[in-house]
Design an enzyme around this catalytic site. Structure first.
Site, PDB file in Angstrom:
ATOM      1  N   TYR A  33       0.352  -3.753   0.519  1.00  0.00           N
ATOM      2  CA  TYR A  33      -0.438  -4.868   0.007  1.00  0.00           C
ATOM      3  C   TYR A  33       0.186  -5.433  -1.254  1.00  0.00           C
ATOM      4  O   TYR A  33       1.098  -4.840  -1.838  1.00  0.00           O
ATOM      5  CB  TYR A  33      -1.891  -4.445  -0.220  1.00  0.00           C
ATOM      6  CG  TYR A  33      -2.164  -3.627  -1.467  1.00  0.00           C
ATOM      7  CD1 TYR A  33      -1.779  -2.291  -1.564  1.00  0.00           C
ATOM      8  CD2 TYR A  33      -2.805  -4.198  -2.566  1.00  0.00           C
ATOM      9  CE1 TYR A  33      -2.043  -1.545  -2.703  1.00  0.00           C
ATOM     10  CE2 TYR A  33      -3.077  -3.458  -3.713  1.00  0.00           C
ATOM     11  CZ  TYR A  33      -2.698  -2.139  -3.777  1.00  0.00           C
ATOM     12  OH  TYR A  33      -2.957  -1.408  -4.914  1.00  0.00           O
ATOM     13  N   ARG A  52       8.723  -7.668  -4.022  1.00  0.00           N
ATOM     14  CA  ARG A  52       8.246  -6.278  -3.928  1.00  0.00           C
ATOM     15  C   ARG A  52       7.643  -6.017  -2.539  1.00  0.00           C
ATOM     16  O   ARG A  52       7.810  -4.939  -1.976  1.00  0.00           O
ATOM     17  CB  ARG A  52       7.218  -5.974  -5.023  1.00  0.00           C
ATOM     18  CG  ARG A  52       6.822  -4.498  -5.014  1.00  0.00           C
ATOM     19  CD  ARG A  52       5.948  -4.121  -6.192  1.00  0.00           C
ATOM     20  NE  ARG A  52       4.698  -4.852  -6.180  1.00  0.00           N
ATOM     21  CZ  ARG A  52       3.849  -4.890  -7.199  1.00  0.00           C
ATOM     22  NH1 ARG A  52       4.112  -4.232  -8.308  1.00  0.00           N
ATOM     23  NH2 ARG A  52       2.733  -5.583  -7.117  1.00  0.00           N
ATOM     24  N   ARG A 101      -4.693   5.636  19.446  1.00  0.00           N
ATOM     25  CA  ARG A 101      -4.270   6.328  18.229  1.00  0.00           C
ATOM     26  C   ARG A 101      -3.076   7.231  18.539  1.00  0.00           C
ATOM     27  O   ARG A 101      -3.105   7.963  19.519  1.00  0.00           O
ATOM     28  CB  ARG A 101      -5.421   7.183  17.691  1.00  0.00           C
ATOM     29  CG  ARG A 101      -5.084   7.953  16.426  1.00  0.00           C
ATOM     30  CD  ARG A 101      -6.315   8.689  15.898  1.00  0.00           C
ATOM     31  NE  ARG A 101      -6.038   9.391  14.654  1.00  0.00           N
ATOM     32  CZ  ARG A 101      -5.682  10.671  14.558  1.00  0.00           C
ATOM     33  NH1 ARG A 101      -5.544  11.406  15.642  1.00  0.00           N
ATOM     34  NH2 ARG A 101      -5.458  11.226  13.382  1.00  0.00           N
ATOM     35  N   LYS A 151       4.010  -0.061  -2.366  1.00  0.00           N
ATOM     36  CA  LYS A 151       2.618  -0.454  -2.637  1.00  0.00           C
ATOM     37  C   LYS A 151       1.785  -0.319  -1.360  1.00  0.00           C
ATOM     38  O   LYS A 151       1.510  -1.304  -0.674  1.00  0.00           O
ATOM     39  CB  LYS A 151       2.577  -1.875  -3.206  1.00  0.00           C
ATOM     40  CG  LYS A 151       1.268  -2.204  -3.910  1.00  0.00           C
ATOM     41  CD  LYS A 151       1.436  -3.412  -4.791  1.00  0.00           C
ATOM     42  CE  LYS A 151       0.129  -3.940  -5.345  1.00  0.00           C
ATOM     43  NZ  LYS A 151      -0.572  -3.034  -6.234  1.00  0.00           N
ATOM     44  N   GLU A 183       1.136   6.663 -14.659  1.00  0.00           N
ATOM     45  CA  GLU A 183       0.621   5.296 -14.819  1.00  0.00           C
ATOM     46  C   GLU A 183      -0.892   5.351 -14.749  1.00  0.00           C
ATOM     47  O   GLU A 183      -1.477   6.428 -14.640  1.00  0.00           O
ATOM     48  CB  GLU A 183       1.199   4.371 -13.735  1.00  0.00           C
ATOM     49  CG  GLU A 183       0.911   4.834 -12.321  1.00  0.00           C
ATOM     50  CD  GLU A 183       1.646   4.038 -11.237  1.00  0.00           C
ATOM     51  OE1 GLU A 183       1.955   2.862 -11.441  1.00  0.00           O
ATOM     52  OE2 GLU A 183       1.880   4.628 -10.174  1.00  0.00           O
ATOM     53  N   LEU A 207       4.497   2.696  -9.524  1.00  0.00           N
ATOM     54  CA  LEU A 207       4.693   1.370  -8.937  1.00  0.00           C
ATOM     55  C   LEU A 207       5.475   0.516  -9.942  1.00  0.00           C
ATOM     56  O   LEU A 207       5.188   0.538 -11.142  1.00  0.00           O
ATOM     57  CB  LEU A 207       3.339   0.715  -8.638  1.00  0.00           C
ATOM     58  CG  LEU A 207       3.502  -0.595  -7.882  1.00  0.00           C
ATOM     59  CD1 LEU A 207       3.877  -0.339  -6.425  1.00  0.00           C
ATOM     60  CD2 LEU A 207       2.255  -1.440  -7.954  1.00  0.00           C
TER      61      LEU A 207
HETATM   62  N1  PDD Z   1      -2.595  -2.780  -8.799  1.00  0.00           N
HETATM   63  N2  PDD Z   1       0.488   0.749 -10.780  1.00  0.00           N
HETATM   64  C1  PDD Z   1      -0.378   0.830  -9.760  1.00  0.00           C
HETATM   65  C2  PDD Z   1      -0.664   2.169  -9.168  1.00  0.00           C
HETATM   66  C3  PDD Z   1      -1.003  -0.330  -9.259  1.00  0.00           C
HETATM   67  O1  PDD Z   1      -1.863  -0.248  -8.224  1.00  0.00           O
HETATM   68  C4  PDD Z   1      -0.722  -1.585  -9.866  1.00  0.00           C
HETATM   69  C5  PDD Z   1      -1.315  -2.871  -9.365  1.00  0.00           C
HETATM   70  C6  PDD Z   1       0.192  -1.611 -10.948  1.00  0.00           C
HETATM   71  C7  PDD Z   1       0.589  -2.903 -11.632  1.00  0.00           C
HETATM   72  O2  PDD Z   1       1.388  -3.708 -10.806  1.00  0.00           O
HETATM   73  P1  PDD Z   1       1.389  -5.301 -10.955  1.00  0.00           P
HETATM   74  O3  PDD Z   1       1.699  -5.584 -12.377  1.00  0.00           O
HETATM   75  O4  PDD Z   1       2.455  -5.734 -10.059  1.00  0.00           O
HETATM   76  O5  PDD Z   1       0.010  -5.775 -10.572  1.00  0.00           O
HETATM   77  C8  PDD Z   1       0.790  -0.429 -11.361  1.00  0.00           C
HETATM   78  C9  PDD Z   1      -3.225  -3.964  -8.242  1.00  0.00           C
HETATM   79  C10 PDD Z   1      -3.516  -5.016  -9.257  1.00  0.00           C
HETATM   80  C11 PDD Z   1      -4.450  -3.548  -7.452  1.00  0.00           C
HETATM   81  O6  PDD Z   1      -4.335  -2.540  -6.769  1.00  0.00           O
HETATM   82  O7  PDD Z   1      -5.474  -4.239  -7.461  1.00  0.00           O
END
Ligand code: PDD
Length: 287
Positions: A33, A52, A101, A151, A183, A207
C-alpha cells in the site's frame, strides 16, 4: 456522503466496490500500500510514493496493474471527484483473487492483481492542533517481520502498538529492537541533541519514509546537522527534542517518551521549524 473509489479500472460509489473473499490481501495480507497526502487539492511527493510502490511490488514479485502515469491520473481524478482539499489517498495492490485458498502464489497471467484507491477527507490536516502540543509516545518491543522496508498491508502489530499506547494514555508507540529504536508504528522516529538531528539509518529494519527523505533533504539544505544511526530510548529521553514524520502527520513533535518529558515538555524549535519548512516546500512542488 458516499465517496467515489477506484477498483480495478472503475470509479464506483464506495458501497458498490466489492472484492472477492479469496483475495490474497484478505486471506494472506499479500498486498502492498501507499498513503499520499493532499494539500491545496494537490498531491504531496507523488513521485516518491510511486517509486516506493514499484519497489515494494518488485520485492514481492508482484505485477503492477497500472503504469505510474495512469496512477497519477487516478489519484488526481479521485481528488477531483471527491472534492478533496486536504486529506489522504490510500492505495492498495494485492496479488489478486485466485479460485481458492493456497499458500502458493497464483500464476500472474491467470490472476490479475487487485487495485483499490480511496480518499480520506481531512480538513485541517496541515493545521493539526496536535502539532502545537506535541504527542506522547511509549516504547514497545518491535515484533514485526524482518522486511519492514516493504510497505505491506500486514498492519496488525502496528495496530496493536497504537492500542497499547492508547491504553497507557499515550498517542503512539516507538518500536525497539536489540535495545535501539527502529521507528514508530506508522512513522519514522527522530531525536535532536545539541542541534543535531538523529534518526535511524535506512535498512530492511524500517520503512524508507518518503517524508523522511524530504525532511532530511530540507534539514541539510538549511545547514542543520543530520546523523543517521540507531539510538536508544534512554538517549531519546535525554535528548532536547524528538519528532516523527509520515505522510499523514508531516513533522509531528514528540514531547514525552515513556512518561519522561523532553526538555520543557513542549514542542522544540527544530521540530517546529522543520514542520514549517516541510509544509512550505512540499506545497511548492505538489502536483
Ligand atoms: N505510514 N514507518 C512506517 C512503519 C510507516 O507505516 C510509515 C507510513 C512511515 C512513514 O513513511 P512516509 O513518510 O512515506 O509516510 C514510516 C502511513 C502514513 C500509514 O500507514 O498510514
Amino acid at each position: 456522503m458516499s465517496r467515489t473509489v477506484y477498483l480495478n479500472g472503475e470509479y464506483l460509489p464506495e458501497e458498490e466496490a466489492k472484492v472477492s473473499i479469496f483475495d490474497r490481501g484478505f486471506l494472506m495480507a499479500d498486498g502492498v500500500y501507499e498513503v499520499t497526502s493532499v494539500l491545496d487539492g494537490k498531491l504531496i511527493d507523488f513521485d516518491g510514493h510511486a517509486k516506493r510502490l514499484e519497489r515494494s511490488l518488485n520485492e514481492l514479485d508482484m505485477a503492477s496493474p497500472i503504469g505510474m502515469e495512469d496512477l497519477l491520473a487516478v489519484h488526481r481524478e479521485l481528488v477531483r471527484l471527491n472534492d478533496i482539499t486536504e486529506g489522504m489517498i490510500y492505495l492498495q495492490i494485492t496479488r489478486g483473487a485466485p479460485d481458492d485458498r493456497d499458500f502458493v502464489f497464483p500464476d500472474p497471467d491467470k490472476v490479475p492483481p487487485t487495485i483499490v484507491l480511496f480518499t480520506q477527507n481531512k480538513p485541517g490536516l496541515a493545521d493539526n492542533p496536535a502539532a502545537k502540543k506535541g504527542i506522547k509516545v511509549i516504547s514497545i518491543a518491535d515484533e514485526r517481520w524482518g522486511r519492514r522496508d516493504i510497505k505491506t498491508v500486514q498492519l496488525l502489530y502496528p495496530s496493536m502498538g497504537k492500542m497499547m499506547a492508547k491504553a497507557a494514555g499515550a498517542d503512539d508507540a516507538w518500536l525497539v529492537e536489540d535495545g535501539k529504536v527502529t521507528e514508530g508504528t506508522s512513522n519514522n522516529a527522530y531525536i535532536v541533541k545539541d542541534g543535531k538531528i538523529i534518526t535511524r539509518n535506512l535498512s530492511n529494519d524500517i520503512l524508507h519514509g518518503i517524508t523522511r527523505a524530504a525532511v532530511l533533504r530540507f534539514a541539510r539544505e538549511a545547514r542543520m546537522e543530520v546523523e543517521e544511526r540507531p539510538f536508544t530510548i534512554a538517549e531519546a529521553q535525554a535528548a532536547d527534542e524528538a519528532f516523527i514524520t509520515s505522510a499523514s502527520t508531516f513533522v509531528m513533535p514528540v514531547v514525552e517518551i515513556d512518561g519522561t518529558p523532553l526538555g520543557d515538555g513542549t514542542p522544540g524549535p527544530v521540530a517546529t521549524r522543520l514542520r514549517e519548512i516541510y509544509l512550505e516546500e512540499s506545497r511548492k512542488t505538489a502536483s
